[in-house]
Write an enzyme that holds these catalytic residues in place. Structure first.
Site, PDB file in Angstrom:
ATOM      1  N   LEU A 156     -16.493  17.258 122.096  1.00 40.06           N
ATOM      2  CA  LEU A 156     -15.488  17.996 121.331  1.00 40.06           C
ATOM      3  C   LEU A 156     -14.227  17.173 121.141  1.00 40.06           C
ATOM      4  O   LEU A 156     -13.977  16.223 121.879  1.00 40.06           O
ATOM      5  CB  LEU A 156     -15.194  19.310 122.066  1.00 40.06           C
ATOM      6  CG  LEU A 156     -16.450  20.203 122.249  1.00 40.06           C
ATOM      7  CD1 LEU A 156     -16.270  21.177 123.401  1.00 40.06           C
ATOM      8  CD2 LEU A 156     -16.787  20.929 120.949  1.00 40.06           C
ATOM      9  N   LYS A 207     -11.686   6.318 131.320  1.00 42.09           N
ATOM     10  CA  LYS A 207     -11.685   6.201 129.863  1.00 42.09           C
ATOM     11  C   LYS A 207     -10.260   5.973 129.352  1.00 42.09           C
ATOM     12  O   LYS A 207     -10.002   5.079 128.537  1.00 42.09           O
ATOM     13  CB  LYS A 207     -12.260   7.476 129.234  1.00 42.09           C
ATOM     14  CG  LYS A 207     -12.139   7.596 127.712  1.00 42.09           C
ATOM     15  CD  LYS A 207     -13.080   6.656 126.980  1.00 42.09           C
ATOM     16  CE  LYS A 207     -12.818   6.587 125.473  1.00 42.09           C
ATOM     17  NZ  LYS A 207     -13.239   7.762 124.741  1.00 42.09           N
TER      18      LYS A 207
END
Lengths: 319, 319, 319, 319
Positions: free
Chosen positions: C84, C190
């Site tokens: 998402l 990340k």
């Protein structure tokens, strides 16, 4: 015999009392306690709540009634003033369990004088509307001194009509009540003001340090600034170089005043606002980082003018 | 009949004229030409030099004598005022071939009103000493308007005694003559003042833009700044948001005023000074970069408040 | 006859199919659609949901079953993968009305490969626990190319045991599955990776521009970087100067690749993380501001290496 | 029996010796002393000069002849190598009293391996031309380790032909001899390389600190960087987090390596170059400021990776 000024004050108080409104007050910290006391002094009946029993007892001595929760305050009050540390507290006090909205009476006037982000201010105000109440954002400037003296500036966001309803209450706590525009603009104005202030303090600190390190007398340099295009509130009234202004925090070891941690919080609101609408904030971000450094270093409770000390002492022995 | 003020002026002029000093003037650009004319108006005999024949001819029409080189000026003058673009020009005009030092008379008073780095100011002043002359750094603020009106501020570096010798001449060109300290401190004060100014302009621009983009009326926001802790010369007298102040450069398309390229130059001097003594200049450097961007973009000749336009229009159509 | 490699793949697929697990997939955008297809290719039964009917129909053609809501997916799936755009969508898909948690079966494995802030990842994972399910954060790197080829890198946060349960599913979509630590650390890794990447791109752009403007051949300069201490992924494989690497986005007008808007989002997560724990992020913040400028200028959809173009062309004609 | 490689080396040395060239060397510091010794090892006759008698005596022991000034070196040498701290020293050694140009023989090859600004490199090279000599800028990378091992990288600015003349001498001191372009481009390449390096070190430090403070294992995080788009020399070979790479300066208290003060100097050259051509250098300037802070704080002699320590320890006890 009364002077005309006292007569006027008397009439004002009489007018307030005649309305017999009960004012709720939630958040009795360094700022809020003084604000609440000033409301009592102006003749209002107060019902108060704070997380700290001690804080509530101090107000009880001044004549306030104590409540067990924001919800209990809401049941009794026609007007509620809140003064809370951050957005999360505002959300919780208004919307949470035992919060204001659980029992607020239709028509209640809600005045939030916390400094929070404009988006949260608008969000809670729109929930207020669903409860047939009116909420205005009314953040202040002027510090604890202004809170005690009742000379705060209120920056108010809300409709013209709601502003006029709120004004008499705010005038009990401050002397400069400014209507900024729609709901949220009070917070916008506050954040923008402190954005300029936070950057300005670093600018004056860098320039004072650069001058002093090159042999300038600090008072002479500040004098030049104050009669030229570098003139600003920071340089004139709050100079960060010790000794330039005898009464400034810098001249008493950077104690008192407005802490670096609070400036970091306010610049953080500016940074977040800019981010949320995709606007760059080049110096604002760098300034936020520099105050973040000061807080990380352990100077969060010192006055934000301690940035001068940080630059001047090359980080070697600034504690 | 003369008013007392006129009488005083008359006496002052008489005093100047009675000394029969010849004043040399080198550098007749936008600033220098006005300064030279004001010296003539106050009764001085002028001998001038400029790279441009046209500039010299304009002064000739006002009664000045023309010379072929700085050295020719030096042969005839008791006092020499210089107003040059940058350090390299100052070095060349004083120390170069056909420069002032080639033929300067012992005892000559040398007043450099250029804005240059303090190190060069000190270096040339020490060479001046070897020629039994005295050099003071006297950079100005006040712009071409102040130069024309004779209301410049002079920031003067030199000994107390030399400052007193220089003052009567500087008073012909300005109204605020400030003694900053030893040689070089005039430049230090100027650079530090403009460091605050350059940063302050960006601060006000970022805050005005952030407020306006969130729905604040710009005049209302500026009004809040000006009565609160964000108050500064930039916000009050030179607001970068068009329409807030009718007479500001922002309200006439950022024309006139103080160009971005000049601000870039002055901040460059601050950056270099800080670098040469190993002092950090966090916001000063970021501000210098932002004006460098504006110049690279093609806005070097626009008033430095054009930074607001750059932020406000998102670079899309700001020309 | 099968090569040994094919035999191995066959066995792997057989192992997956023998378990007969149903995999739910929510979020079928540029990345998610490819990931879902790869899960089908490896033999899984898929039930999918996306806001866009079109996106769902494309997966239906590949053999997936369509659901009407995340909740409908949850009723049927043993494992759910989500992909998402941002934290708000993750909260809504998991915790909202008709969300996963409304009907999730105890024991379901929840794999969120969105890039969101670590705090939200931890918060939703702790709600998952209350539903007797296990949620891991598994953000990816490798772009749409890697998603299509099934060569993504997954950075996974969760317990060792849960990581081992998740690995076979992630291996269907990627080739480098890294266990980073507890829940949330996948997002941390990340964000930290992209923090370095975003700054590094600006560093290489500034240095390439500085060299080229001073007469260096760009390929020669990049060659020096790549054999020296300036060597980095950005310079070697993704050089922002057009023509240095034929296949880079810079050589095709900054199209394709990783958009400035996405880099702004990821640096925004780094900035927020640092802010929430009071850590300074000096260059990270400045880099975030520079990409914010690019997006504001209209370059949000261009590859983030467009920062070179911005610097090189002095903003004059960079569109 | 000789391998072909040894034969080649023998021939090369024979060729050098047969030409009987005398090589002058000026600047026998940490780098220069090793370079001079390597020239002796390859069979050259050396005549040397340094401000320090001790430094000269060390070379005398290795077989070099001592001179009293750069001018004395120039009288005897066919080729002169210089390795000096900064632009001012280069100007003085070449152009000053008792400098090289006072007695240099026409046809002398001048190789300056100092790191200085490109403008000075071009200026001195053009003076060299007037003396019928050829000067190339040949700054190095590789540190004292590379200087001792004879494995330096030389970045050379000058014509193709001059580069070919210089190469055999440079190959005695280094293994990677790169022709960058015209005079000055050697310095440009060096400065651009270190610009990327200096920024990259801060990027990796900020990201490692952000990850570690949020619970990531530093080796794991570095491993992710090194196999992903954050991969860079700094992360792979010189990681600033102690313990990640056993042999890095970070793992031995930030000793050895490349000092913060030297990085500040090199970034200062980048900043000055950009300023002189009006190019912005946003992150480059911020990085320069951060290393300036480290030097001001007292960490100038520590390896430049100490920036991680500065961030990680919040300035509290980082000495």
């Amino acid at each position: 015999m009364l002077s005309s000024k006292n007569t006027l004050l008397l009439f004002k108080n009489v007018r307030y009392m005649s309305t017999s409104k009960t004012v709720g007050f939630i958040g009795l910290g360094n700022m809020g306690a003084h604000q609440a006391i000033n409301l009592i002094k102006k003749g209002h009946n107060l019902v108060v709540f704070d997380m700290s029993k001690d804080n509530m007892n101090k107000l009880k001595e001044k004549g306030a009634k104590i409540a067990n929760s924001p919800s209990e305050v809401a049941k009794q009050a026609d007007v509620i003033v809140t003064m809370l540390p951050a957005s999360a507290h505002v959300k919780s006090v208004y919307c949470g369990e035992n919060g204001i909205f659980q029992s607020v009476k239709p028509g209640t006037l809600l005045l939030d004088s916390s400094t929070i982000d404009p988006a949260t201010a608008r969000e809670v105000a729109s929930i207020a509307k669903k409860h047939q109440t009116t909420m205005l954002d009314c953040p202040v400037s002027g510090g604890t001194g202004g809170a005690e003296a009742g000379t705060l500036t209120f920056m108010v966001g809300g409709s013209e009509q709601d502003f006029n309803s709120a004004k008499p209450y705010l005038e009990c706590m401050g002397k400069n009540i400014v209507h900024c525009g729609d709901v949220g603009t009070g917070q916008v104005a506050k954040v923008c003001n402190n954005l300029v202030l936070g950057i300005s303090m670093i600018a004056v600190s860098e320039a004072m340090n650069l001058g002093v390190k090159q042999g300038m007398d600090p008072k002479k340099l500040a004098g030049i600034f104050n009669t030229s295009s570098a003139r600003c509130w920071t340089s004139e009234l709050y100079n960060p170089c010790p000794g330039v202004i005898e009464t400034s925090p810098a001249s008493r070891g950077y104690t008192g005043g407005f802490g670096s941690a609070l400036m970091t919080k306010d610049l953080g609101l500016a940074v977040d606002s800019a981010k949320s609408i995709g606007e760059p904030l080049l110096l604002g971000n760098s300034a936020h980082q520099l105050y973040t450094l000061l807080v990380a270093k352990g100077d969060g409770q010192k006055d934000f003018s301690v940035v001068y000390d940080f630059l001047n002492k090359n980080f070697k022995n600034s504690n």
